[in-house]
Scaffold this motif. Structure first.
Motif, PDB file in Angstrom:
ATOM      1  N   GLU A 140      26.753 -12.928  11.298  1.00  0.00           N
ATOM      2  CA  GLU A 140      25.802 -11.834  11.073  1.00  0.00           C
ATOM      3  C   GLU A 140      24.640 -12.285  10.195  1.00  0.00           C
ATOM      4  O   GLU A 140      23.466 -11.995  10.491  1.00  0.00           O
ATOM      5  CB  GLU A 140      26.510 -10.649  10.418  1.00  0.00           C
ATOM      6  CG  GLU A 140      27.500  -9.920  11.327  1.00  0.00           C
ATOM      7  CD  GLU A 140      28.211  -8.793  10.601  1.00  0.00           C
ATOM      8  OE1 GLU A 140      27.792  -8.458   9.472  1.00  0.00           O
ATOM      9  OE2 GLU A 140      29.184  -8.251  11.156  1.00  0.00           O
ATOM     10  N   ASP A 141      24.950 -12.991   9.125  1.00  0.00           N
ATOM     11  CA  ASP A 141      23.893 -13.422   8.205  1.00  0.00           C
ATOM     12  C   ASP A 141      23.004 -14.492   8.832  1.00  0.00           C
ATOM     13  O   ASP A 141      21.786 -14.511   8.620  1.00  0.00           O
ATOM     14  CB  ASP A 141      24.502 -13.934   6.904  1.00  0.00           C
ATOM     15  CG  ASP A 141      24.650 -12.823   5.867  1.00  0.00           C
ATOM     16  OD1 ASP A 141      24.308 -11.666   6.190  1.00  0.00           O
ATOM     17  OD2 ASP A 141      25.115 -13.106   4.747  1.00  0.00           O
ATOM     18  N   TYR A 191      19.910 -14.996   3.292  1.00  0.00           N
ATOM     19  CA  TYR A 191      20.906 -14.718   4.333  1.00  0.00           C
ATOM     20  C   TYR A 191      21.591 -16.005   4.802  1.00  0.00           C
ATOM     21  O   TYR A 191      22.800 -16.030   5.036  1.00  0.00           O
ATOM     22  CB  TYR A 191      20.249 -14.011   5.521  1.00  0.00           C
ATOM     23  CG  TYR A 191      19.878 -12.577   5.229  1.00  0.00           C
ATOM     24  CD1 TYR A 191      20.853 -11.587   5.154  1.00  0.00           C
ATOM     25  CD2 TYR A 191      18.554 -12.214   5.016  1.00  0.00           C
ATOM     26  CE1 TYR A 191      20.512 -10.268   4.878  1.00  0.00           C
ATOM     27  CE2 TYR A 191      18.206 -10.903   4.739  1.00  0.00           C
ATOM     28  CZ  TYR A 191      19.189  -9.930   4.670  1.00  0.00           C
ATOM     29  OH  TYR A 191      18.851  -8.628   4.393  1.00  0.00           O
ATOM     30  N   LYS A 212      31.179 -12.519   9.348  1.00  0.00           N
ATOM     31  CA  LYS A 212      30.095 -12.179   8.420  1.00  0.00           C
ATOM     32  C   LYS A 212      29.071 -13.305   8.354  1.00  0.00           C
ATOM     33  O   LYS A 212      27.860 -13.058   8.217  1.00  0.00           O
ATOM     34  CB  LYS A 212      30.661 -11.880   7.031  1.00  0.00           C
ATOM     35  CG  LYS A 212      31.428 -10.568   6.946  1.00  0.00           C
ATOM     36  CD  LYS A 212      31.859 -10.286   5.523  1.00  0.00           C
ATOM     37  CE  LYS A 212      32.533  -8.925   5.413  1.00  0.00           C
ATOM     38  NZ  LYS A 212      31.581  -7.820   5.651  1.00  0.00           N
ATOM     39  N   GLU A 222      19.825 -10.154  -2.071  1.00  0.00           N
ATOM     40  CA  GLU A 222      19.438  -9.347  -0.909  1.00  0.00           C
ATOM     41  C   GLU A 222      18.761  -8.051  -1.357  1.00  0.00           C
ATOM     42  O   GLU A 222      17.770  -7.606  -0.768  1.00  0.00           O
ATOM     43  CB  GLU A 222      20.660  -9.036  -0.051  1.00  0.00           C
ATOM     44  CG  GLU A 222      20.324  -8.219   1.194  1.00  0.00           C
ATOM     45  CD  GLU A 222      21.554  -7.765   1.957  1.00  0.00           C
ATOM     46  OE1 GLU A 222      21.402  -7.316   3.109  1.00  0.00           O
ATOM     47  OE2 GLU A 222      22.667  -7.853   1.393  1.00  0.00           O
ATOM     48  N   LYS A 236      20.658 -12.868  11.152  1.00  0.00           N
ATOM     49  CA  LYS A 236      19.606 -12.201  10.383  1.00  0.00           C
ATOM     50  C   LYS A 236      18.585 -13.221   9.885  1.00  0.00           C
ATOM     51  O   LYS A 236      17.363 -12.966   9.927  1.00  0.00           O
ATOM     52  CB  LYS A 236      20.234 -11.449   9.202  1.00  0.00           C
ATOM     53  CG  LYS A 236      19.236 -10.661   8.366  1.00  0.00           C
ATOM     54  CD  LYS A 236      18.636  -9.510   9.139  1.00  0.00           C
ATOM     55  CE  LYS A 236      17.718  -8.666   8.264  1.00  0.00           C
ATOM     56  NZ  LYS A 236      17.099  -7.547   9.025  1.00  0.00           N
ATOM     57  N   TYR A 267      24.479 -13.535  -4.009  1.00  0.00           N
ATOM     58  CA  TYR A 267      23.574 -13.382  -2.863  1.00  0.00           C
ATOM     59  C   TYR A 267      23.391 -11.910  -2.500  1.00  0.00           C
ATOM     60  O   TYR A 267      22.336 -11.517  -1.992  1.00  0.00           O
ATOM     61  CB  TYR A 267      24.076 -14.193  -1.671  1.00  0.00           C
ATOM     62  CG  TYR A 267      23.943 -15.691  -1.867  1.00  0.00           C
ATOM     63  CD1 TYR A 267      22.706 -16.259  -2.190  1.00  0.00           C
ATOM     64  CD2 TYR A 267      25.039 -16.543  -1.751  1.00  0.00           C
ATOM     65  CE1 TYR A 267      22.574 -17.622  -2.392  1.00  0.00           C
ATOM     66  CE2 TYR A 267      24.922 -17.905  -1.953  1.00  0.00           C
ATOM     67  CZ  TYR A 267      23.680 -18.432  -2.277  1.00  0.00           C
ATOM     68  OH  TYR A 267      23.543 -19.795  -2.479  1.00  0.00           O
ATOM     69  N   ASP A 268      24.400 -11.088  -2.758  1.00  0.00           N
ATOM     70  CA  ASP A 268      24.250  -9.636  -2.557  1.00  0.00           C
ATOM     71  C   ASP A 268      23.147  -9.093  -3.473  1.00  0.00           C
ATOM     72  O   ASP A 268      22.337  -8.255  -3.059  1.00  0.00           O
ATOM     73  CB  ASP A 268      25.569  -8.917  -2.853  1.00  0.00           C
ATOM     74  CG  ASP A 268      26.625  -9.153  -1.782  1.00  0.00           C
ATOM     75  OD1 ASP A 268      26.270  -9.626  -0.681  1.00  0.00           O
ATOM     76  OD2 ASP A 268      27.815  -8.865  -2.051  1.00  0.00           O
ATOM     77  N   ARG A 296      23.968 -17.142   2.024  1.00  0.00           N
ATOM     78  CA  ARG A 296      25.145 -16.274   1.935  1.00  0.00           C
ATOM     79  C   ARG A 296      26.079 -16.532   3.114  1.00  0.00           C
ATOM     80  O   ARG A 296      27.305 -16.459   2.982  1.00  0.00           O
ATOM     81  CB  ARG A 296      24.734 -14.801   1.891  1.00  0.00           C
ATOM     82  CG  ARG A 296      25.933 -13.883   1.609  1.00  0.00           C
ATOM     83  CD  ARG A 296      25.513 -12.459   1.342  1.00  0.00           C
ATOM     84  NE  ARG A 296      24.928 -11.821   2.515  1.00  0.00           N
ATOM     85  CZ  ARG A 296      24.505 -10.557   2.542  1.00  0.00           C
ATOM     86  NH1 ARG A 296      24.578  -9.810   1.447  1.00  0.00           N
ATOM     87  NH2 ARG A 296      23.963 -10.052   3.630  1.00  0.00           N
ATOM     88  N   ALA A 297      25.503 -16.872   4.258  1.00  0.00           N
ATOM     89  CA  ALA A 297      26.324 -17.223   5.417  1.00  0.00           C
ATOM     90  C   ALA A 297      27.197 -18.442   5.117  1.00  0.00           C
ATOM     91  O   ALA A 297      28.375 -18.493   5.499  1.00  0.00           O
ATOM     92  CB  ALA A 297      25.435 -17.503   6.634  1.00  0.00           C
TER      93      ALA A 297
END
Length: 244
Positions: free
Chosen positions: A87-88, A69, A84, A59, A91, A55-56, A72-73
């Motif tokens: 945060e995702d 996002y 984290k 992104e 977003k 997922y990085d 990935r969360a």
């Protein structure tokens, strides 16, 4: 090859699907569909850190994708990295404010973090977007139960069960609330519904203990009476550990 990989994925053949997605990426390192597929395989195989790395990459390829996002969360959550995950999800909501699924998962993450006020706000937002989301009503019921507001919990869980009558989580929460309210007859009814959906739900955690008990019985030459012979259905219900 993509079609073949997703077919295997849909059939839960995650090892085989991973092989095909990986083969595609050997020739097309930036194939977004294949990267999503590979990350999905890793996540379902409980390789949360491996999924996060994919997922990085996604992104970097498309930083405006709310789906990336959000997923990935979920990977962060599976790896117990809840800050984290928050945060995702925030977003993802920033990029797609009408995503009730993101609000739902954010509410669940806030419950894990014991931030109940923000969890409640997320579930309300989810319901405002899609009032038929049974999971959001379950979330509201769980928060009411945590706050010892049992009547409200029953009200919310009843709505959830109208939307999804076979939700085991909803039935278990309702049963636990009724148990705390001392309504044994109603508890019995709910337990029967649960067992109709999953007859083994209360047995799995007790199997090892039962095996140990059998060994003890075999070793006890003086054993004369079955102490459980006169147990009633109410006795069984009363001893269920619904937290388990």
């Amino acid at each position: 090859m993509l079609e073949q990989a997703w077919k295997k994925f849909s059939k839960k053949q995650f090892d085989a699907a991973e092989d095909v997605f990986s083969a595609i990426l050997e020739n097309e390192k930036s194939n977004i569909d294949a990267l999503h597929g590979l990350a999905g395989c890793l996540l379902r195989k409980k390789d949360a850190s491996g999924a996060v790395k994919i997922y990085d990459q996604l992104e970097k390829l498309d930083g405006k994708s709310a789906i990336t996002y959000h997923l990935r969360a979920l990977a962060f959550g599976a790896g117990n990295k809840h800050s984290k995950a928050v945060e995702d999800l925030e977003k993802a909501i920033e990029l797609a404010d009408d995503s009730f699924e993101a609000y739902l998962d954010l509410g669940g993450t806030f419950i894990v973090n014991k931030d109940y006020m923000r969890a409640a706000q997320c579930f309300e937002k989810c319901i405002n977007i899609d009032g038929k989301c049974s999971e959001a009503w379950i979330g509201k019921a769980l928060l009411a139960h945590i706050n010892k507001e049992q009547k409200a919990a029953i009200e919310f869980i009843s709505i959830a069960l109208k939307l999804n009558p076979k939700s085991l989580l909803a039935l278990l929460i309702k049963t636990e609330v009724l148990l705390e309210m001392g309504k044994k007859a109603d508890v019995e009814k709910e337990v029967k519904k649960i067992l109709a959906i999953n007859p083994d739900i209360f047995k799995s955690d007790l199997k090892d203990d039962d095996d140990d008990d059998d060994d003890d019985l075999d070793d006890d030459d003086d054993y004369e009476k079955d102490e459980d012979a006169d147990r009633t259905e109410d006795d069984e219900i009363e001893e269920f550990d619904l937290d388990d």
